[in-house]
Write a protein that holds these residues in place. Structure first.
Motif, PDB file in Angstrom:
ATOM      1  N   ALA A   1      -0.287   4.779  -1.555  1.00 25.48           N
ATOM      2  CA  ALA A   1      -1.368   5.464  -0.833  1.00 25.48           C
ATOM      3  C   ALA A   1      -0.825   6.233   0.367  1.00 25.48           C
ATOM      4  CB  ALA A   1      -2.405   4.448  -0.376  1.00 25.48           C
TER       5      ALA A   1
ATOM      6  N   ASP B   1       0.837  -1.200   0.000  1.00 27.67           N
ATOM      7  CA  ASP B   1       0.000   0.000   0.000  1.00 27.67           C
ATOM      8  C   ASP B   1       0.879   1.260   0.000  1.00 27.67           C
ATOM      9  OD1 ASP B   1      -2.482   1.072  -0.187  1.00 27.67           O
ATOM     10  OD2 ASP B   1      -2.903   1.090   1.955  1.00 27.67           O
TER      11      ASP B   1
ATOM     12  N   ARG C   1      -4.696   5.290  -8.013  1.00 27.06           N
ATOM     13  CA  ARG C   1      -3.556   5.272  -7.083  1.00 27.06           C
ATOM     14  C   ARG C   1      -2.449   6.200  -7.589  1.00 27.06           C
ATOM     15  NH1 ARG C   1      -3.864   1.541  -3.170  1.00 27.06           N
ATOM     16  NH2 ARG C   1      -1.656   1.562  -2.702  1.00 27.06           N
TER      17      ARG C   1
END
Lengths: 524, 97
Positions: A93, A90, A128
């Motif tokens: 992010a 991730d 993203r």
């Protein structure tokens, strides 16, 4: 089952790659071997670069000699593999683009971008990338990914929201309002879009005041009022309205501004809210308050001061910076307000907020005031030091460094690991020579030859642990282990451990292959 | 997790429709109020294989090893009790099927 059975080979790498053939099965293909390697790299979690490179190798193996047909399973496989690191960690992010082009996040973003060539039908990948570049205000890059996403999914609310965010970040408020309207046409109860639309109209109104177009600014304000059904934006609307009035009718504007200031509490906090909006239209707070007949704010009471910091945090949370003219106007009263008796937690929060916006003079005043009440408190010692030497910590005197070291000991004793870690990093950095890349700095010849372990404390003292380990060519993983040891056991214990590792006792079973020091030849 | 293909009773070439049908059938047979654990396993298997993208991601990234029970299930699927085919069993142990 063959495919699932490959998972059994992860732990035994690299020898396990031969097991299927030894058991009478076929040899693993290059892609299968790369896949097992990537699984292992991901599970180990100790070297993100290794994991990233392993997934990239797998993608290359899957590509083969000819690119797969678009839309095929193989193309989708490659895209998923290229996105895997970001999906599992991730990273995009939670990261803003690093200035260094060879940073990990840049490499991850590049792989995600490459994945779009194989699978252009996944909005998540575009979103993203857009959010990642927006976070770093790299608007051109954000727009480069937004355009194809908007073309493919013109009615996707998340894509439209990204378009709205990009428009706001670019200062294209009219466009932003258009996107917010499109979102509301699809989802009429979308409260976030409604809020963003109001904000976009208010921002556009400010822009029109700056452009000396009060008529257009008034129109934007009216639109904002229509969408602001619950009056959540009453304060900024009234302030902008007063500022707008001030441009045409000084007396009426001043009166409106005084009324808003009164309604907001007539204190340091109300002045800050007004000053921030005034700065957004290019008006200096000092000039504005003089025009409005508002005197300098008096010393704030506790409630006013906490309200001031709430407003400041809200402003910083919006991603905006603190304009220098606002900083200059409030600096003196804020330093005076450090005498106000706030609780320990409130002062912690105040110091952190001031650190966020690099407002060091009041930060130092608050940290010092806290140190008078909680003598030697490591958290405030850290803030007082950082605020005093924001750009040149190596100028600190020995007394101040000793004070920091005492704070570190105290933080360790009280179990305040976060502050201890920050103090440790600060102390490590103190011994770095400015404007010099530690990677390029060789060990000075007089220190690099014939040194015994007794020199270790001196070398750490002189260069800091980080730099010393760099100079000795210690691997990243091992460096991390050393720092972890230091955090857990203290520097003295680390030094003793290093010395023991360098000069083991004759009967010491130092030939053990698992002994990490066998791989580290520090002084030969 | 256990092999979601075995839980749903579908082959590796199953389509979105096959997966959905198998899941619905499974839910009918094992309703959540009576078989909460079975239902949970079914739901997780369905989520792992629901779309083509999910199935490929499972193939690429799921690292759970096959269990002995799964190997036996493949060698002798649920049905009338019978001796497993020796050739298939040997191939499974070699990791070829």
């Amino acid at each position: 089952m063959h495919q699932r059975g490959r998972r059994l080979l992860i732990e035994g790498l690299p020898a396990s790659l031969e097991w299927p053939r030894e058991a009478g099965g076929r040899r693993l293909s290059a892609a299968e071997q790369a896949q097992i390697d990537a699984w292992q790299a991901e599970q180990q979690r100790d070297d993100p670069w290794h994991a990233l490179e392993s997934w990239e190798s797998l993608a290359l193996s899957l590509e083969g000699s000819e690119p797969p047909a678009p839309g095929s399973d193989q193309a989708l496989r490659i895209a998923l593999v290229l996105r895997r690191f970001d999906q599992a960690s991730d990273l995009l992010a939670h990261t803003t683009p690093s200035p260094a082009p060879d940073a990990l996040d840049r490499a991850v973003a590049e792989l995600v971008e490459r994945s779009l060539d194989y699978d252009p039908d996944d909005p998540e990948a575009y979103l993203r990338l857009i959010a990642y570049y927006l976070g770093g205000k790299e608007l051109k890059e954000a727009r480069r990914h937004l355009e194809p996403a908007l073309a493919r999914w013109p009615d996707n609310i998340r894509v439209l929201t990204a378009a709205l965010d990009t428009a706001v970040a670019s200062g294209a408020f009219k466009k932003a309002a258009g996107f917010a309207r499109r979102i509301l046409a699809i989802d009429p109860i979308n409260a976030t879009a409604r809020e963003r639309l109001v904000k976009a109209h208010l921002a556009h109104a400010r822009k029109q005041i700056r452009n000396a177009r009060p008529d257009l600014a008034r129109r934007e304000l009216e639109k904002a009022a229509v969408w602001d059904r619950h009056a959540r934006f009453r304060d900024p609307r009234e302030i902008i309205d007063a500022l707008l009035t001030l441009t045409g009718d000084a007396r009426a504007g001043a009166s409106a501004l005084r009324a808003v200031n009164q309604r907001l509490g007539d204190g340091l906090a109300s002045r800050l809210v007004i000053a921030l909006d005034a700065a957004a239209i290019g008006k200096k707070p000092k000039t504005l308050f003089a025009e409005a007949g508002l005197s300098k704010p008096s010393a704030p009471d506790r409630d006013d001061l906490t309200d001031f910091f709430t407003q400041l945090r809200r402003h910083l949370d919006s991603g905006a910076s603190l304009p220098p003219e606002v900083r200059a106007y409030f600096e003196t009263p804020l330093k005076g307000a450090a005498r106000c008796e706030l609780t320990y937690q409130e002062l912690e929060s105040v110091c952190e907020t001031l650190r966020r916006c690099r407002w060091n003079a009041p930060r130092q005043a608050f940290a010092r005031a806290a140190l008078k009440r909680w003598k030697g408190a490591p958290f405030f010692a850290l803030h007082a030091f950082e605020a005093k030497y924001p750009d040149a910590p190596w100028r600190a005197s020995q007394t101040e460094i000793k004070r920091l070291e005492r704070a570190l000991e105290r933080a360790r004793e009280t179990g305040d690991t976060r502050t201890a870690h920050r103090l440790l990093e600060l102390l490590d950095g103190l011994f770095l020579v400015p404007f010099e890349d530690p990677q390029d700095a060789p060990l000075p010849p007089e220190l690099g030859q014939d040194l015994g372990p007794e020199a270790l404390p001196m070398l750490i003292e002189m260069f800091g642990l980080d730099r010393l380990l760099d100079m000795l060519g210690v691997s990243r993983a091992m460096k991390r282990d050393f720092k972890q040891l230091e955090r857990e056991m203290g520097r003295q214990a680390l030094i003793e451990l290093l010395i023991a590792g360098l000069h083991p006792e004759p009967d010491d079973p130092a030939d053990d292959d698992d002994d990490p020091f066998n791989t580290l030849d520090l002084f030969s | 997790m256990s092999d979601p293909y075995l839980i749903l009773g579908v082959g590796a070439a199953a389509t979105d429709a096959d997966i959905e049908a198998a899941y619905r059938e499974g839910v009918k047979r094992y309703p959540p109020e009576r078989y909460p654990q079975r239902f949970e396993a079914l739901r997780r298997a369905y989520e792992a294989l629901r779309t083509r993208r999910d199935r490929l991601a499972h193939e690429l990234f799921d690292t759970s090893s096959p269990t002995v029970g799964e190997i036996l299930d493949r060698a002798a699927p649920v049905g009338e009790p019978r001796r497993p085919d020796p050739a298939l069993f040997a191939a499974l142990l070699r990791g070829e099927e």
